[in-house]
Write a protein that holds these residues in place. Sequence first.
Motif, PDB file in Angstrom:
ATOM      1  N   VAL A   5       3.126  12.979   4.370  1.00  0.00           N
ATOM      2  CA  VAL A   5       2.690  11.549   4.653  1.00  0.00           C
ATOM      3  C   VAL A   5       1.156  11.120   4.543  1.00  0.00           C
ATOM      4  CG1 VAL A   5       2.870  10.099   6.490  1.00  0.00           C
ATOM      5  CG2 VAL A   5       4.726  11.955   6.468  1.00  0.00           C
ATOM      6  N   ILE A   6       1.007  10.201   3.707  1.00  0.00           N
ATOM      7  CA  ILE A   6      -0.390   9.653   3.610  1.00  0.00           C
ATOM      8  C   ILE A   6      -0.358   8.261   3.911  1.00  0.00           C
ATOM      9  CG2 ILE A   6      -0.981  11.355   1.996  1.00  0.00           C
ATOM     10  CD1 ILE A   6      -0.274   9.186  -0.275  1.00  0.00           C
ATOM     11  N   GLY A   7      -1.531   7.971   4.565  1.00  0.00           N
ATOM     12  CA  GLY A   7      -1.576   6.409   4.805  1.00  0.00           C
ATOM     13  C   GLY A   7      -1.932   5.436   3.828  1.00  0.00           C
ATOM     14  N   GLY A   8      -1.685   4.189   4.246  1.00  0.00           N
ATOM     15  CA  GLY A   8      -1.679   3.212   3.171  1.00  0.00           C
ATOM     16  C   GLY A   8      -3.154   2.752   3.182  1.00  0.00           C
ATOM     17  N   MET A   9      -3.457   2.106   1.910  1.00  0.00           N
ATOM     18  CA  MET A   9      -4.844   1.321   1.806  1.00  0.00           C
ATOM     19  C   MET A   9      -5.212   0.115   2.732  1.00  0.00           C
ATOM     20  SD  MET A   9      -6.481   0.396  -1.874  1.00  0.00           S
ATOM     21  CE  MET A   9      -6.505   2.106  -2.415  1.00  0.00           C
ATOM     22  N   LYS A  10      -6.088   0.370   3.411  1.00  0.00           N
ATOM     23  CA  LYS A  10      -6.402  -0.752   4.136  1.00  0.00           C
ATOM     24  C   LYS A  10      -6.584  -2.181   3.511  1.00  0.00           C
ATOM     25  CE  LYS A  10      -9.580   1.577   6.721  1.00  0.00           C
ATOM     26  NZ  LYS A  10     -10.680   1.859   7.284  1.00  0.00           N
ATOM     27  N   TYR A  38       8.616  -5.411  -0.471  1.00  0.00           N
ATOM     28  CA  TYR A  38       7.420  -5.320   0.368  1.00  0.00           C
ATOM     29  C   TYR A  38       6.902  -6.499   0.959  1.00  0.00           C
ATOM     30  CZ  TYR A  38       3.242  -3.608   2.144  1.00  0.00           C
ATOM     31  OH  TYR A  38       1.882  -3.092   3.018  1.00  0.00           O
ATOM     32  N   ASP A  39       6.691  -7.402   0.383  1.00  0.00           N
ATOM     33  CA  ASP A  39       6.333  -8.805   0.836  1.00  0.00           C
ATOM     34  C   ASP A  39       7.240  -9.134   1.970  1.00  0.00           C
ATOM     35  OD1 ASP A  39       3.981  -9.218  -0.496  1.00  0.00           O
ATOM     36  OD2 ASP A  39       4.883 -10.787  -1.794  1.00  0.00           O
ATOM     37  N   LEU A  40       8.449  -8.893   1.715  1.00  0.00           N
ATOM     38  CA  LEU A  40       9.544  -9.287   2.859  1.00  0.00           C
ATOM     39  C   LEU A  40       9.508  -8.158   3.832  1.00  0.00           C
ATOM     40  CD1 LEU A  40      11.970 -10.753   0.308  1.00  0.00           C
ATOM     41  CD2 LEU A  40      11.180 -11.988   2.098  1.00  0.00           C
ATOM     42  N   LEU A  41       9.496  -7.075   3.667  1.00  0.00           N
ATOM     43  CA  LEU A  41       9.764  -5.936   4.888  1.00  0.00           C
ATOM     44  C   LEU A  41       8.508  -5.824   5.538  1.00  0.00           C
ATOM     45  CD1 LEU A  41      11.553  -3.322   2.782  1.00  0.00           C
ATOM     46  CD2 LEU A  41      12.429  -4.835   4.517  1.00  0.00           C
ATOM     47  N   GLY A  42       7.158  -6.153   4.881  1.00  0.00           N
ATOM     48  CA  GLY A  42       6.101  -6.066   5.799  1.00  0.00           C
ATOM     49  C   GLY A  42       5.369  -4.704   5.777  1.00  0.00           C
ATOM     50  N   PRO A  43       4.144  -4.600   6.233  1.00  0.00           N
ATOM     51  CA  PRO A  43       3.462  -3.419   6.388  1.00  0.00           C
ATOM     52  C   PRO A  43       4.082  -2.349   7.261  1.00  0.00           C
ATOM     53  CG  PRO A  43       2.225  -4.929   7.562  1.00  0.00           C
ATOM     54  CD  PRO A  43       3.481  -5.742   6.872  1.00  0.00           C
ATOM     55  N   LYS A  44       4.984  -2.574   8.135  1.00  0.00           N
ATOM     56  CA  LYS A  44       5.495  -1.628   8.827  1.00  0.00           C
ATOM     57  C   LYS A  44       6.689  -0.839   8.155  1.00  0.00           C
ATOM     58  CE  LYS A  44       4.252  -3.385  13.348  1.00  0.00           C
ATOM     59  NZ  LYS A  44       4.932  -4.276  14.458  1.00  0.00           N
ATOM     60  N   THR A  45       6.278  -0.212   7.114  1.00  0.00           N
ATOM     61  CA  THR A  45       7.441   0.327   6.328  1.00  0.00           C
ATOM     62  C   THR A  45       6.799   1.744   5.854  1.00  0.00           C
ATOM     63  OG1 THR A  45       8.026  -1.980   5.518  1.00  0.00           O
ATOM     64  CG2 THR A  45       8.454   0.295   4.084  1.00  0.00           C
ATOM     65  N   VAL A  46       7.689   2.698   5.963  1.00  0.00           N
ATOM     66  CA  VAL A  46       7.389   4.035   5.343  1.00  0.00           C
ATOM     67  C   VAL A  46       8.146   4.224   4.230  1.00  0.00           C
ATOM     68  CG1 VAL A  46       7.300   6.506   5.801  1.00  0.00           C
ATOM     69  CG2 VAL A  46       7.052   4.916   7.805  1.00  0.00           C
ATOM     70  N   PRO A  61      -5.485   9.827  -1.333  1.00  0.00           N
ATOM     71  CA  PRO A  61      -4.865   9.849  -0.098  1.00  0.00           C
ATOM     72  C   PRO A  61      -4.562   8.127   0.026  1.00  0.00           C
ATOM     73  CG  PRO A  61      -7.193   9.766   0.472  1.00  0.00           C
ATOM     74  CD  PRO A  61      -7.106  10.058  -1.068  1.00  0.00           C
ATOM     75  N   PHE A  62      -4.494   7.612  -1.069  1.00  0.00           N
ATOM     76  CA  PHE A  62      -4.266   5.849  -1.226  1.00  0.00           C
ATOM     77  C   PHE A  62      -2.824   5.679  -1.809  1.00  0.00           C
ATOM     78  CE2 PHE A  62      -9.059   6.571  -1.418  1.00  0.00           C
ATOM     79  CZ  PHE A  62      -9.352   6.038  -0.353  1.00  0.00           C
ATOM     80  N   THR A  63      -2.372   4.474  -1.175  1.00  0.00           N
ATOM     81  CA  THR A  63      -1.258   3.756  -1.650  1.00  0.00           C
ATOM     82  C   THR A  63      -1.964   2.289  -1.859  1.00  0.00           C
ATOM     83  OG1 THR A  63       0.036   3.145   0.030  1.00  0.00           O
ATOM     84  CG2 THR A  63       0.281   5.415  -0.814  1.00  0.00           C
ATOM     85  N   PRO A  64      -0.827   1.242  -2.526  1.00  0.00           N
ATOM     86  CA  PRO A  64      -1.262  -0.031  -2.339  1.00  0.00           C
ATOM     87  C   PRO A  64      -0.697  -0.766  -1.303  1.00  0.00           C
ATOM     88  CG  PRO A  64      -0.044   0.628  -4.423  1.00  0.00           C
ATOM     89  CD  PRO A  64      -0.114   1.744  -3.505  1.00  0.00           C
ATOM     90  N   PHE A  65       0.040   0.216  -0.298  1.00  0.00           N
ATOM     91  CA  PHE A  65       0.663  -0.437   0.663  1.00  0.00           C
ATOM     92  C   PHE A  65      -0.034  -0.149   2.027  1.00  0.00           C
ATOM     93  CE2 PHE A  65       3.741   1.147  -2.378  1.00  0.00           C
ATOM     94  CZ  PHE A  65       4.493   0.312  -2.966  1.00  0.00           C
ATOM     95  N   ARG A  66       0.284  -0.738   3.046  1.00  0.00           N
ATOM     96  CA  ARG A  66      -0.331  -0.554   4.398  1.00  0.00           C
ATOM     97  C   ARG A  66       0.521   0.224   5.328  1.00  0.00           C
ATOM     98  NH1 ARG A  66      -1.463  -6.982   5.218  1.00  0.00           N
ATOM     99  NH2 ARG A  66      -2.975  -7.279   3.378  1.00  0.00           N
ATOM    100  N   GLY A  67       1.457   0.834   4.933  1.00  0.00           N
ATOM    101  CA  GLY A  67       2.359   1.458   6.079  1.00  0.00           C
ATOM    102  C   GLY A  67       2.073   2.869   5.499  1.00  0.00           C
ATOM    103  N   GLY A  68       3.272   3.553   5.394  1.00  0.00           N
ATOM    104  CA  GLY A  68       3.346   5.294   5.155  1.00  0.00           C
ATOM    105  C   GLY A  68       3.867   5.366   3.825  1.00  0.00           C
ATOM    106  N   TRP A  69       3.692   6.483   3.320  1.00  0.00           N
ATOM    107  CA  TRP A  69       4.236   7.057   1.984  1.00  0.00           C
ATOM    108  C   TRP A  69       4.450   8.463   2.270  1.00  0.00           C
ATOM    109  CZ3 TRP A  69       5.055   4.512  -2.562  1.00  0.00           C
ATOM    110  CH2 TRP A  69       5.320   4.991  -3.766  1.00  0.00           C
TER     111      TRP A  69
END
Length: 302
Positions: A5-10, A38-46, A61-69
């Motif tokens: 599990v890695i964090g999203g980019m801030k 993703y725009d519809l589901l929002g950042p609280k998405t893994v 450790p980056f993704t273009p999302f703010r949630g998890g991966w």
Amino acid sequence: MSGAVIGGMKDLPSAHLLGAGTGLCAGCGGMEALHQIYDLLGPKTVFVNAAGCMTMLASYPFTPFRGGWLYTAMACAPAGAQGVRDALDILAAKGRMQAEEDMTVVVLAGDGSTYGMGLSATSAAIERGLDFIYLCYDNEGYGNTGQQSSGATPHNARTADSARGWSGAKKDLFAIWAAHRPAYCATVVGAEPLDLARKIQKAAALKGPRLIHALAPCPPGWDFEAQEMVDIGRLAVSTGVWPLKEYENGRVTHTRTPKPRVPVENYLRRQGRFAHLFAPERREAEIARIQSEVDAYWAEIS
Ligand SMILES: Cc1ncc(C[n+]2csc(CCOP(=O)(O)OP(=O)(O)O)c2C)c(N)n1
Ligand code: SF4
Ligand SMILES: [Mg+2]
């Protein structure tokens, strides 16, 4: 299960997803759908991602999302999703996570994983009633490794391992899912954003296993120019090749009935993967057969 599990980019706006540096091809239909979803589901998405093109979005450790991966092997994204869901539920049960901090668990997998290696893990996850969304972006081949045929490749499409056209036929993923009686199934395409948005909002409001099956026009794999991606997506719908539909409470509803239906040839001709149907000589019987299969589908549902 592999992966971490890695964090999203801030603080990156999601529009950044379509910009340079995603590692994906220009005109990627899968990316177009994912961006909207993703725009519809929002950042609280893994996102639980099975190896494929979308894996290129995450550079540890980056993704273009703010949630998890969570990155998994091709066969086991639904098992990874179970682990993430369980972890979230345990945190909530122990009072270490507030209800408003909960996240939506989304499998993000290509058709190779979905129709093939990951099918038994998916079937088991649906049987267990796992609370997750399964997003299959379907570019009708193993795109990341050069577009070999998958269980989603349409009959006659040229792929890296079938230069004269694929002899197999595309499986009916929607029907396979519906046979499990899940909470929800829908087909979408990024080129029809209103239909897509309505279905994502509906899926997000439900619990349990939910399928979002996105056709993903793929410039290198299907052999068309990047700027044609939206046209190709719209033609898939207007020719009736890609029926837009949903399943809920045991019923299938078509959300768009193309009237009049555009000839399938208009869709085939725009893609190099079907060029052998038109040159050096026109293969009339094959073209007519593809059209008659589409006609038969729409005749049956009406
Ligand atoms: C067991 C296994 N076999 C092969 C691979 C190599 N591989 C990585 S991505 C990929 C293609 C996956 O196809 P699909 O799921 O359709 O996703 P796409 O690449 O089209 O986005 C393959 C074959 C792998 N990662 N694991
Ligand atoms: S190969 Fe196709 S699916 Fe993969 S990134 Fe390129 S356009 Fe997208
Ligand atoms: Mg694929």
